[in-house]
Design a protein around this motif. Structure first.
Motif, PDB file in Angstrom:
ATOM      1  N   LEU A 294      -0.376  94.763   3.907  1.00  0.00           N
ATOM      2  CA  LEU A 294      -0.589  93.694   4.816  1.00  0.00           C
ATOM      3  C   LEU A 294       0.026  92.294   4.216  1.00  0.00           C
ATOM      4  CD1 LEU A 294      -0.940  92.458   7.713  1.00  0.00           C
ATOM      5  CD2 LEU A 294      -3.421  92.321   7.167  1.00  0.00           C
ATOM      6  N   ILE A 295       0.724  91.458   4.969  1.00  0.00           N
ATOM      7  CA  ILE A 295       0.831  90.247   4.350  1.00  0.00           C
ATOM      8  C   ILE A 295       0.827  89.278   5.489  1.00  0.00           C
ATOM      9  CG2 ILE A 295       2.452  88.595   3.429  1.00  0.00           C
ATOM     10  CD1 ILE A 295       4.288  90.737   2.433  1.00  0.00           C
ATOM     11  N   THR A 296      -0.338  88.582   5.327  1.00  0.00           N
ATOM     12  CA  THR A 296      -0.520  87.743   6.817  1.00  0.00           C
ATOM     13  C   THR A 296      -0.988  86.130   6.099  1.00  0.00           C
ATOM     14  OG1 THR A 296      -2.361  87.894   8.538  1.00  0.00           O
ATOM     15  CG2 THR A 296      -3.203  88.189   6.445  1.00  0.00           C
ATOM     16  N   ASP A 297      -1.120  85.641   7.227  1.00  0.00           N
ATOM     17  CA  ASP A 297      -1.248  84.144   7.080  1.00  0.00           C
ATOM     18  C   ASP A 297      -2.544  84.034   6.548  1.00  0.00           C
ATOM     19  OD1 ASP A 297      -2.133  81.532   7.663  1.00  0.00           O
ATOM     20  OD2 ASP A 297      -1.111  81.343   9.550  1.00  0.00           O
ATOM     21  N   ILE A 298      -2.743  83.080   5.423  1.00  0.00           N
ATOM     22  CA  ILE A 298      -3.861  83.054   4.608  1.00  0.00           C
ATOM     23  C   ILE A 298      -5.278  82.402   5.537  1.00  0.00           C
ATOM     24  CG2 ILE A 298      -3.521  80.575   3.860  1.00  0.00           C
ATOM     25  CD1 ILE A 298      -4.348  81.775   0.755  1.00  0.00           C
ATOM     26  N   ARG A 299      -4.729  82.110   6.649  1.00  0.00           N
ATOM     27  CA  ARG A 299      -5.896  81.425   7.319  1.00  0.00           C
ATOM     28  C   ARG A 299      -6.396  82.601   8.178  1.00  0.00           C
ATOM     29  NH1 ARG A 299      -2.485  76.649  10.191  1.00  0.00           N
ATOM     30  NH2 ARG A 299      -0.966  78.697  10.141  1.00  0.00           N
ATOM     31  N   LYS A 300      -5.903  83.704   8.225  1.00  0.00           N
ATOM     32  CA  LYS A 300      -6.175  84.752   9.373  1.00  0.00           C
ATOM     33  C   LYS A 300      -6.471  86.201   8.568  1.00  0.00           C
ATOM     34  CE  LYS A 300      -3.666  82.714  12.940  1.00  0.00           C
ATOM     35  NZ  LYS A 300      -2.833  82.718  14.141  1.00  0.00           N
ATOM     36  N   VAL A 301      -6.959  85.906   7.208  1.00  0.00           N
ATOM     37  CA  VAL A 301      -6.990  87.120   6.277  1.00  0.00           C
ATOM     38  C   VAL A 301      -8.390  87.862   6.911  1.00  0.00           C
ATOM     39  CG1 VAL A 301      -8.008  87.756   3.850  1.00  0.00           C
ATOM     40  CG2 VAL A 301      -5.946  86.271   4.203  1.00  0.00           C
ATOM     41  N   ASP A 302      -9.316  87.242   7.281  1.00  0.00           N
ATOM     42  CA  ASP A 302     -10.561  87.619   7.934  1.00  0.00           C
ATOM     43  C   ASP A 302     -10.387  88.980   8.874  1.00  0.00           C
ATOM     44  OD1 ASP A 302      -9.559  85.721   9.759  1.00  0.00           O
ATOM     45  OD2 ASP A 302     -11.767  85.302  10.343  1.00  0.00           O
ATOM     46  N   GLN A 303      -9.045  88.938   9.965  1.00  0.00           N
ATOM     47  CA  GLN A 303      -8.909  89.801  10.583  1.00  0.00           C
ATOM     48  C   GLN A 303      -8.463  91.080   9.894  1.00  0.00           C
ATOM     49  OE1 GLN A 303      -6.207  88.483  13.675  1.00  0.00           O
ATOM     50  NE2 GLN A 303      -7.015  86.435  13.733  1.00  0.00           N
ATOM     51  N   ALA A 304      -8.282  91.166   8.819  1.00  0.00           N
ATOM     52  CA  ALA A 304      -7.607  92.433   8.029  1.00  0.00           C
ATOM     53  C   ALA A 304      -8.847  93.436   7.815  1.00  0.00           C
ATOM     54  CB  ALA A 304      -6.816  91.922   6.803  1.00  0.00           C
ATOM     55  N   ARG A 305      -8.916  93.996   8.668  1.00  0.00           N
ATOM     56  CA  ARG A 305     -10.088  95.077   8.738  1.00  0.00           C
ATOM     57  C   ARG A 305      -9.427  96.534   9.452  1.00  0.00           C
ATOM     58  NH1 ARG A 305     -14.700  91.674  11.730  1.00  0.00           N
ATOM     59  NH2 ARG A 305     -14.780  89.782  10.209  1.00  0.00           N
ATOM     60  N   GLY A 306      -9.693  97.593   8.640  1.00  0.00           N
ATOM     61  CA  GLY A 306      -9.297  98.830   9.032  1.00  0.00           C
ATOM     62  C   GLY A 306      -9.297  99.945   8.108  1.00  0.00           C
ATOM     63  N   ASP A 307      -9.452 101.092   8.106  1.00  0.00           N
ATOM     64  CA  ASP A 307      -9.454 101.964   7.388  1.00  0.00           C
ATOM     65  C   ASP A 307      -8.030 102.503   6.596  1.00  0.00           C
ATOM     66  OD1 ASP A 307     -12.048 102.512   7.355  1.00  0.00           O
ATOM     67  OD2 ASP A 307     -12.091 104.081   8.582  1.00  0.00           O
ATOM     68  N   GLU A 308      -7.064 101.781   7.668  1.00  0.00           N
ATOM     69  CA  GLU A 308      -5.736 101.988   7.221  1.00  0.00           C
ATOM     70  C   GLU A 308      -5.076 101.154   6.229  1.00  0.00           C
ATOM     71  OE1 GLU A 308      -5.487  99.284  10.838  1.00  0.00           O
ATOM     72  OE2 GLU A 308      -6.761 100.960   9.972  1.00  0.00           O
ATOM     73  N   LEU A 309      -5.767  99.978   6.036  1.00  0.00           N
ATOM     74  CA  LEU A 309      -5.369  98.987   5.188  1.00  0.00           C
ATOM     75  C   LEU A 309      -5.797  99.258   3.324  1.00  0.00           C
ATOM     76  CD1 LEU A 309      -6.838  95.950   7.040  1.00  0.00           C
ATOM     77  CD2 LEU A 309      -4.179  96.407   6.550  1.00  0.00           C
ATOM     78  N   ALA A 310      -4.567  99.294   2.771  1.00  0.00           N
ATOM     79  CA  ALA A 310      -4.695  99.805   1.432  1.00  0.00           C
ATOM     80  C   ALA A 310      -4.759  98.484   0.398  1.00  0.00           C
ATOM     81  CB  ALA A 310      -3.397 100.537   1.079  1.00  0.00           C
ATOM     82  N   ALA A 311      -3.949  97.443   1.179  1.00  0.00           N
ATOM     83  CA  ALA A 311      -4.173  96.091   0.257  1.00  0.00           C
ATOM     84  C   ALA A 311      -3.539  95.195   1.364  1.00  0.00           C
ATOM     85  CB  ALA A 311      -3.076  96.199  -0.830  1.00  0.00           C
ATOM     86  N   VAL A 312      -4.199  93.750   0.949  1.00  0.00           N
ATOM     87  CA  VAL A 312      -3.970  92.719   1.742  1.00  0.00           C
ATOM     88  C   VAL A 312      -3.655  91.409   0.918  1.00  0.00           C
ATOM     89  CG1 VAL A 312      -4.779  91.119   3.371  1.00  0.00           C
ATOM     90  CG2 VAL A 312      -5.569  93.508   3.376  1.00  0.00           C
TER      91      VAL A 312
END
Length: 410
Positions: free
Chosen positions: A37-55
């Motif tokens: 995942l590449i996401t808005d740095i202000r919304k990194v706290d939403q990056a949750r889930g077993d499918e996520l390998a790197a953020v």
């Protein structure tokens, strides 16, 4: 698709919560996907889930950092990416360019241009016989020519979003004022005749250029109402001649995209004489379109978009249910929010999205999508839907004015 887990890059700036259904079910489940995942740095706290390998979080709008993060994701795991996904309108071209450069299957940058760049899409559809406005890439000479021919024109960013930076011109003096006050080079803009008639949209699930299911809606206000802090209402179109005309035009437009599968948001102008193209997006519409479509078909348009970009099967949705939906965007002036904008419970309110919490500082809205609250309702008729939207708007605007009318059912 095989049972092998694939490497998927998600390019995002709206927040990873939109990659899950309302019940928390991930659209990219861990048993089939490893998500980078590449996401808005202000919304990194939403990056949750077993499918996520790197953020990786990057500042929104920093294209160089986004490209560097994509290259990192592509090489860091020792396994090449197999798909690139983007839901946001402003990242569709970015995702297409990344697919091209990284050799990943899916919509290419050139394919995306036909439903992202307003000049390219009109050129493409005009060649296929679709009625489009008289238009040109912006130059002073072309603006003067179209003003002489039509009397009034619209100037828009070619790749703009949410009706931001649109200017209406009704004569040479207005054009000269625009040129004198322009804060940037206008070569990234287009100019087109201003079409009369009402603005409608048709939202579709599409397979190979054929709509599998479609709904239509009518914009009650113009899409620049945010500039006046006037609430925007949108009401689904019920059965009848208007809906038939809209769906027929939608089929004609989508037939010009035979290689497209996924979700489209088509905007058109309609009067007694003709339907005229406005623009098309290869993504879900904003506002309350996603919850409204799901209410009537059981399908989440974000999920369909993700599946299509990864080459997964597009399943035919159920025909739209008989009930109708609509949504309201309620805008707030700049200042601190002092009152909760959550509407009271009502069985006909099917979705509420709040941009601010009590205590937040609210900037002046700079685009159609920057509402303080978005509320989606259902009803049996267009009249009932519009009446319920009016009730919601009155309640929320009273709260924003601090009148104290914060209780009871809307």
């Amino acid at each position: 698709m095989s049972d092998r887990v694939r490497e998927v890059l998600v390019v995002d700036h709206i927040g990873y919560r939109y990659y899950r259904d309302t019940d928390g079910r991930p659209f990219l489940p861990a048993d089939r996907n490893r998500v980078r995942l590449i996401t808005d740095i202000r919304k990194v706290d939403q990056a949750r889930g077993d499918e996520l390998a790197a953020v990786v979080g990057v500042p929104r709008g920093d294209g160089a950092l986004l490209d560097a993060a994509a290259l990192f994701h592509h090489t860091a795991s020792g396994r090449s990416l197999e798909g690139v996904v983007a839901l946001s309108e402003g990242l569709l071209l970015t995702a297409g360019g990344l697919r091209d450069r990284l050799g990943v299957p899916g919509p290419t940058e050139q394919q995306v241009l036909r439903y992202r760049d307003k000049v390219t899409m009109k050129e493409h559809l005009r060649e296929h016989g679709i009625r489009v406005p008289d238009f040109a890439p912006f130059t002073e000479a072309d603006a003067e020519r179209l003003l002489r021919r039509h009397g009034r024109v619209v100037v828009k960013p070619r790749r703009g979003e949410s009706s931001a930076d649109i200017t209406f011109l009704d004569g040479a003096d207005a054009l000269h004022r625009l040129l004198a006050s322009a804060r940037e080079d206008l070569t990234g803009y287009e100019v087109e005749e201003r079409i009369g008639g009402r603005l409608f949209h048709i939202d579709s699930v599409v397979r190979d250029g054929v709509p599998l299911a479609a709904t239509a809606g009518r914009s009650v206000q113009d899409t620049t109402s945010y500039r006046r802090l006037e609430a925007f209402r949108d009401v689904a179109v019920g059965p009848g001649r208007t809906l038939d005309r809209l769906l027929r035009f939608n089929r004609d437009v989508l037939a010009c995209y035979p290689d497209f599968s996924g979700v489209t948001h088509l905007e058109v102008f309609l009067d007694d004489d003709e339907v005229c193209f406005c623009e098309i997006g290869g993504r879900p519409g904003g506002g309350g379109i996603i919850p409204g479509f799901r209410s009537r078909t059981g399908v989440n348009l974000d999920e369909v978009t993700i599946r299509a970009q990864l080459g997964d099967e597009i399943v035919r949705p159920a025909p739209p249910a008989a009930h109708l939906t609509g949504y309201a965007l309620v805008y707030a002036p700049a200042g601190r929010l002092e009152t909760d904008l959550t509407p009271p419970d009502a069985d006909w309110i099917i979705d509420t999205q709040l941009r601010f919490r009590v205590g937040d500082l609210m900037p002046e809205p700079a685009g159609w999508n920057q509402a303080a609250a978005t509320v989606t309702v259902r009803g049996d008729t267009e009249t009932e839907v519009e009446s319920r939207l009016d009730q919601v708007i009155e309640l929320l605007e009273d709260r924003l004015r601090g009148t104290g009318r914060a209780g009871g059912r809307p």
